[in-house]
Design a protein around this motif. Structure first.
Motif, mmCIF file in Angstrom:
data_model
loop_
_atom_site.group_PDB
_atom_site.id
_atom_site.type_symbol
_atom_site.label_atom_id
_atom_site.label_comp_id
_atom_site.label_asym_id
_atom_site.label_seq_id
_atom_site.Cartn_x
_atom_site.Cartn_y
_atom_site.Cartn_z
ATOM 1 N N VAL A 25 27.369 33.092 36.030
ATOM 2 C CA VAL A 25 26.884 34.387 35.558
ATOM 3 C C VAL A 25 27.960 35.421 35.884
ATOM 4 C CG1 VAL A 25 25.080 36.134 35.736
ATOM 5 C CG2 VAL A 25 24.490 33.707 35.944
ATOM 6 N N LEU A 26 28.489 36.057 34.867
ATOM 7 C CA LEU A 26 29.521 37.060 35.083
ATOM 8 C C LEU A 26 28.876 38.425 35.325
ATOM 9 C CD1 LEU A 26 32.067 36.080 32.274
ATOM 10 C CD2 LEU A 26 31.906 35.236 34.624
ATOM 11 N N VAL A 27 29.476 39.200 36.204
ATOM 12 C CA VAL A 27 28.915 40.511 36.556
ATOM 13 C C VAL A 27 29.883 41.609 36.126
ATOM 14 C CG1 VAL A 27 27.642 39.581 38.516
ATOM 15 C CG2 VAL A 27 29.955 40.449 38.869
ATOM 16 N N PRO A 28 29.380 42.765 35.760
ATOM 17 C CA PRO A 28 30.275 43.893 35.455
ATOM 18 C C PRO A 28 30.856 44.450 36.740
ATOM 19 C CG PRO A 28 27.989 44.593 35.310
ATOM 20 C CD PRO A 28 27.962 43.110 35.539
ATOM 21 N N PRO A 29 32.074 44.969 36.728
ATOM 22 C CA PRO A 29 32.689 45.499 37.948
ATOM 23 C C PRO A 29 31.975 46.762 38.421
ATOM 24 C CG PRO A 29 34.055 46.010 36.048
ATOM 25 C CD PRO A 29 32.966 45.111 35.549
ATOM 26 N N THR A 30 31.939 46.936 39.731
ATOM 27 C CA THR A 30 31.370 48.140 40.329
ATOM 28 C C THR A 30 32.481 49.156 40.536
ATOM 29 O OG1 THR A 30 29.692 46.819 41.472
ATOM 30 C CG2 THR A 30 30.072 49.055 42.283
ATOM 31 N N GLN B 128 41.263 46.373 30.399
ATOM 32 C CA GLN B 128 40.054 47.206 30.416
ATOM 33 C C GLN B 128 39.484 47.351 31.816
ATOM 34 O OE1 GLN B 128 40.346 44.205 29.091
ATOM 35 N NE2 GLN B 128 38.459 43.034 29.067
ATOM 36 N N TYR B 129 39.923 46.488 32.727
ATOM 37 C CA TYR B 129 39.443 46.582 34.102
ATOM 38 C C TYR B 129 40.453 47.263 35.023
ATOM 39 C CZ TYR B 129 36.124 43.099 32.416
ATOM 40 O OH TYR B 129 35.150 42.449 31.700
ATOM 41 N N GLU C 206 31.764 36.847 46.780
ATOM 42 C CA GLU C 206 32.556 37.177 45.603
ATOM 43 C C GLU C 206 31.857 36.689 44.343
ATOM 44 O OE1 GLU C 206 36.495 35.748 45.982
ATOM 45 O OE2 GLU C 206 37.095 37.251 47.466
ATOM 46 N N ARG C 207 31.809 37.576 43.340
ATOM 47 C CA ARG C 207 31.198 37.254 42.058
ATOM 48 C C ARG C 207 32.272 37.306 40.980
ATOM 49 N NH1 ARG C 207 25.771 38.434 41.845
ATOM 50 N NH2 ARG C 207 25.859 37.288 39.848
ATOM 51 N N ALA C 208 32.179 36.389 40.030
ATOM 52 C CA ALA C 208 33.173 36.323 38.952
ATOM 53 C C ALA C 208 32.896 37.398 37.912
ATOM 54 C CB ALA C 208 33.152 34.942 38.305
ATOM 55 N N GLY D 72 23.514 39.987 35.201
ATOM 56 C CA GLY D 72 24.864 40.053 34.651
ATOM 57 C C GLY D 72 24.874 39.556 33.221
ATOM 58 N N ILE D 73 25.974 38.909 32.833
ATOM 59 C CA ILE D 73 26.143 38.384 31.484
ATOM 60 C C ILE D 73 26.181 36.853 31.561
ATOM 61 C CG2 ILE D 73 27.571 38.422 29.403
ATOM 62 C CD1 ILE D 73 28.781 41.017 30.435
#
Length: 397
Positions: free
Chosen positions: A104-109, A175-176, A139-141, A25-26
């Motif tokens: 660690v932030l993850v991009p949405p699927t 954006q999400y 759950e991931r942020a 992730g980021i």
């Protein structure tokens, strides 16, 4: 031409714009975290602002940042004395401890539901946007946000304060959400001028549109042509909510009204673009760096390389008028009024019929987009860009 010394292939992670991007992730750049952890306690307003400025750059990684920094914000009040007390030191140490192991932030699927957690207190709000991982069901942020209410908002009733918080959060996280996005760009070189736009649906489907400009023009004129090309494609797709991105500051800021349109060649483009925006319920224009606009840039470059020759030009069609039409679609005129009179009058004067209400005006604007007025002759743009002359009942016989 690529410089091999500056290229890295097969890398699993890398630093980009102050963050570490990898398959995980980021993440926050460890060098930035180290710089914050090594800072001594601030001794002046300038140093407090500097510390908060560093935190603001990585705010998306810190849960309830506004709440954690409340004692530090008080030091920035007007005419407030710098008094570094125990409460300030505790907040200072809490933030440093949090950054020992930042999330660690993850991009949405795409295609999976998002989860929004919202905390609303008397003077501030905090939220986390997350998503459940399909394989582990954990759950991931994705993003953290926080904000301090202004004085008027902090006095709202609880239900109104919750609504106010939700509106602010959804605007920041738009954006999400289910918005269409559009990127456009131009390429002006020795081979000609190419324009390209790509419309991206909420489910991440890409719809590219390209064209080559077959007349001499400046780069700014080409930018407007590209933007109009993309907006017309969005209108054809019946998009109602759109976010537009481009790397041309002039086009974006003129559209937002922050810069004046002084160039006489750009004024008609600017006016026509404003008419197109009326077809959307919600539309925004945002400047984006060139590196994030590479797809549209590639489309425009390909369009500029297309060679237009005599073989692929569409010659004018010669049409003979038959004595009796094979098919006639008659439109009855009311009170001797031409069927296209309202459209023609809107394009010529910009005025609506006196009886038109808000719905009628919106419908008329939508219809007028597909028409072109040259002198006193009205044409309709067909799907393949052919101009069809509008005639009355007498001319059709």
């Amino acid at each position: 031409r690529l410089n091999p010394a500056k290229c890295t292939f097969g890398a699993r992670s890398g630093k980009l714009l102050g963050f570490v991007v990898s398959e995980r992730g980021i993440e926050v750049d460890p060098d930035k975290v180290k710089a914050i952890k090594e800072l001594p306690p601030p001794s002046s307003v300038c140093e407090v602002r500097g510390f908060l400025g560093r935190l603001n750059y990585i705010a998306r990684f810190i849960a309830n940042l506004t709440d954690k920094c409340q004692p530090l914000f008080r030091l920035l009040r007007k005419n407030a004395a710098i008094e570094w007390n125990e409460e300030c030191q505790k907040a200072f140490d809490t933030i440093k401890a949090y950054l020992v192991q930042p999330p660690v932030l993850v991009p949405p699927t795409p295609g999976r539901p998002l989860v929004l957690y919202l905390t609303v207190r008397r003077q501030l709000l905090g939220c986390m946007l997350g998503q459940e991982e399909e394989s582990t069901h954990t759950e991931r942020a994705i993003y953290y946000l926080s904000k301090k209410f202004i004085d008027g908002e902090s006095n709202y009733p609880e239900i109104e304060k919750m609504c106010c918080a939700l509106v602010w959060v959804m605007q920041r996280l738009r954006q999400y959400t289910l918005y269409h996005t559009m990127y456009f760009d131009v390429a002006v070189n020795s081979m000609g001028s190419g324009i390209g736009a790509v419309l991206i649906s909420p489910d991440r489907h890409y719809y590219p549109v390209v064209a080559k400009i077959d007349f001499p023009c400046t780069n700014n004129v080409a930018e407007y042509e590209a933007c109009i090309l993309g907006l017309q494609a969005a209108i054809d797709f019946q998009v109602k909510e759109l976010e537009v991105f481009d790397d041309s500051m002039l086009t974006i800021f003129q559209t937002l009204g922050q810069w004046k349109t002084k160039d006489a060649k750009l004024v008609p483009y600017h006016e026509y673009l404003e008419k197109l925006t009326e077809n959307f319920e919600d539309i925004s224009f945002t400047y984006t760096p060139r590196m994030t606009n590479q797809f549209a840039d590639a489309l425009a470059t390909l369009a500029s390389m297309v060679s237009i020759t005599k073989e692929n030009l569409i010659e004018p069609l010669e049409i003979e008028i038959a004595e009796g039409p094979a098919h006639c679609n008659s439109i009855e005129a009311s009170e001797a009024k031409l069927w296209y009179e309202d459209i023609k009058n809107l394009l010529r004067t910009g005025q609506y019929p006196p009886f038109a209400d808000r719905h009628d005006r919106k419908t008329l604007r939508r219809l007028a987009i597909h028409y072109f007025l040259r002198g006193e002759i009205l044409y309709r743009r067909s799907f393949d860009s052919t101009l069809l002359r509008c005639i009355d009942e007498h001319e059709s016989r």
